[in-house]
Design an enzyme around this catalytic site. Sequence first.
Site, short mmCIF file in Angstrom:
data_model
loop_
_atom_site.label_atom_id
_atom_site.label_comp_id
_atom_site.label_asym_id
_atom_site.label_seq_id
_atom_site.Cartn_x
_atom_site.Cartn_y
_atom_site.Cartn_z
N GLY A 77 9.26 -1.53 4.43
CA GLY A 77 10.65 -1.19 4.13
C GLY A 77 10.99 0.23 4.57
O GLY A 77 11.92 0.46 5.35
N THR A 81 4.91 4.07 5.08
CA THR A 81 3.66 3.85 4.34
C THR A 81 2.47 4.31 5.19
O THR A 81 2.29 3.83 6.31
CB THR A 81 3.50 2.34 4.01
OG1 THR A 81 4.77 1.84 3.58
CG2 THR A 81 2.46 2.12 2.96
N GLU A 151 11.77 -6.83 0.55
CA GLU A 151 10.69 -7.82 0.62
C GLU A 151 11.24 -9.24 0.69
O GLU A 151 10.75 -10.07 1.46
CB GLU A 151 9.76 -7.66 -0.60
CG GLU A 151 8.96 -6.36 -0.56
CD GLU A 151 8.80 -5.70 -1.91
OE1 GLU A 151 8.46 -4.50 -1.95
OE2 GLU A 151 9.01 -6.37 -2.94
#
Lengths: 184, 184, 184, 184
Positions: A77, A81, A151
């Site tokens: 998203g 990360t 998600e």
Amino acid sequence: MANLERTKCELDRGQVESFIQCLLRAKRVFALGAGRSGLVARAFAMRIMHLGLNVYVVGETITPSLQPEDVLVAVSGSGETDLVVGAASIAKRAGAKIAAVTSFPDSRLGRLADVVVVLPGRAKTETISEYVERELAGEHASLAPLGTLFEISAMVFLDGVIAALMHLLKKNEQDLLKRHANVQ
Amino acid sequence: MANLERTKCELDRGQVESFIQCLLRAKRVFALGAGRSGLVARAFAMRIMHLGLNVYVVGETITPSLQPEDVLVAVSGSGETDLVVGAASIAKRAGAKIAAVTSFPDSRLGRLADVVVVLPGRAKTETISEYVERELAGEHASLAPLGTLFEISAMVFLDGVIAALMHLLKKNEQDLLKRHANVQ
Amino acid sequence: MANLERTKCELDRGQVESFIQCLLRAKRVFALGAGRSGLVARAFAMRIMHLGLNVYVVGETITPSLQPEDVLVAVSGSGETDLVVGAASIAKRAGAKIAAVTSFPDSRLGRLADVVVVLPGRAKTETISEYVERELAGEHASLAPLGTLFEISAMVFLDGVIAALMHLLKKNEQDLLKRHANVQ
Amino acid sequence: MANLERTKCELDRGQVESFIQCLLRAKRVFALGAGRSGLVARAFAMRIMHLGLNVYVVGETITPSLQPEDVLVAVSGSGETDLVVGAASIAKRAGAKIAAVTSFPDSRLGRLADVVVVLPGRAKTETISEYVERELAGEHASLAPLGTLFEISAMVFLDGVIAALMHLLKKNEQDLLKRHANVQ
């Protein structure tokens, strides 16, 4: 549901076609994501296997080394990360193509990628740092905490890609069922 | 270490050769085990992939259906773990070969299997029910609780199989390294 | 999206409340599912952990034995997946509560369960055997092959449960973020 | 077996005691490793759970954020695996203790760690770069390719730690069996 409606409206057809072409041209598909995005990536990989394409999940036992003819489908998203950005960097250096699914095309993942599909997450207008700030401040609408909206959009989008691939590869449900695990 | 020494002495050469032939003849290898035996099965599967053979781990994301030309390598000390026996039964009905690694050739898994390699666990003379009884009574030597001795023997034995396959397939370490995951 | 709309309309409020009460009363939550339903179960478990409740995923490394005060959340569209029915039976015998998410309340899983939430899958009127027959015949609409509609409904429904739990437990997003894995 | 014998002889008692104290003082244990070393870390985590301590595996579904009272047990033969070094760095910044199991105390992982247990791998005298060079050159003895010797030593060593913990915590096999997963 409003978010899914928005996803449908805002989805860039050109991006989606590039994404699908990237999958079809690849020798093997590698799926990658952290946390819940990683579970969405795996749900996609399972269907890619049902379609009869070569596919692996980064971090699972029998995943081999990425090669130049491969594509890495990275789901994140924020696109920031560490685990995903780190893995995508290595894949890039190995010569593989990167196809990213993210809310932020300007993220580190987005900039690394050869193909990006942008899916709206919390608020399409906010920047990454606003997003992270708001997350830290706990100001997100509590009905869909953290990356939930992204998600779900990613799962629905990737299942749409499977439907498109079934059509393009002329596969029907019975073909998929033949490969569906009989031992679990 | 005494247990490993015993494993080495008692290992049946005929069984080991049948096991290796079974792997070499199979179109694809599927690895299966529950708990720590499952982790040992996966460590084996990873090296089989490094060798360039087709291999899957039962229960992982991209594992397809077992077919008649496949072999299921099932690792279970007692040979009675429900998950493993259930999966092996389905594989058998699907026409796949079963290669079992167990301490008990007369267990349900042992009887299902086409090839059995017997590795000593706690006490090679005890029957399955004695083994289970002793386990329930907590009478096992505390230095290696539950299936520990079997699991270590199985890991060492299966790494020996990898060495044998490297020799038979004329692969060296560099060949393995080429397939070793570069993204983790 | 039409399917999600239908899910929203047909969801039984009484079932949902029983499901949530079951989670709140349990000492520990265990999540279970096979294949893609298993990935949905894990996505739910991750958020339950973020909420600060005790939760485990059946089949992962550090999952302990189920005890009478625990609840098993079992996700299965057909309610007939052997792995799930087998595990639910053992959990039932161990005295744990079973909360099922399925399209078929009369399936083996449905009949075992203390609480059932019914989510429409392919066609809410068809029986399990028709469903299985149609699956085998490959007659399902190709746009959402196999259990896709159920899996997406289950993910959206379970994320709704998380929102309800956040409200009931007076947790906000910041509380969840504190437990979100910092090392992946 | 010669390698295990060497491991036994060369194991530093002080290191082992520090390692065990580190586990006993921690609020929670987090297990980490990549590839086969990751499987060894999980086999250890499973027994730690059987002992009734709080334990998680980095990368699994319900693993929460590391906190200052936690210890990260990181298993890596070379001590240079990016995934492991990256995760250990984050854990260190979060204030957690790092307990490393490696062949190279001077590796990046070794230098990050609060406690290091050194286990001989290929050749205790070689440096990391020689090790990597030899690996790339494929010059390792083919009988135990890549990290095999380290992985087996690590599994046996960590099972020895479990035996020591059983003794220190006055747990017997029956205590462990109570927590052993009944649903798999």
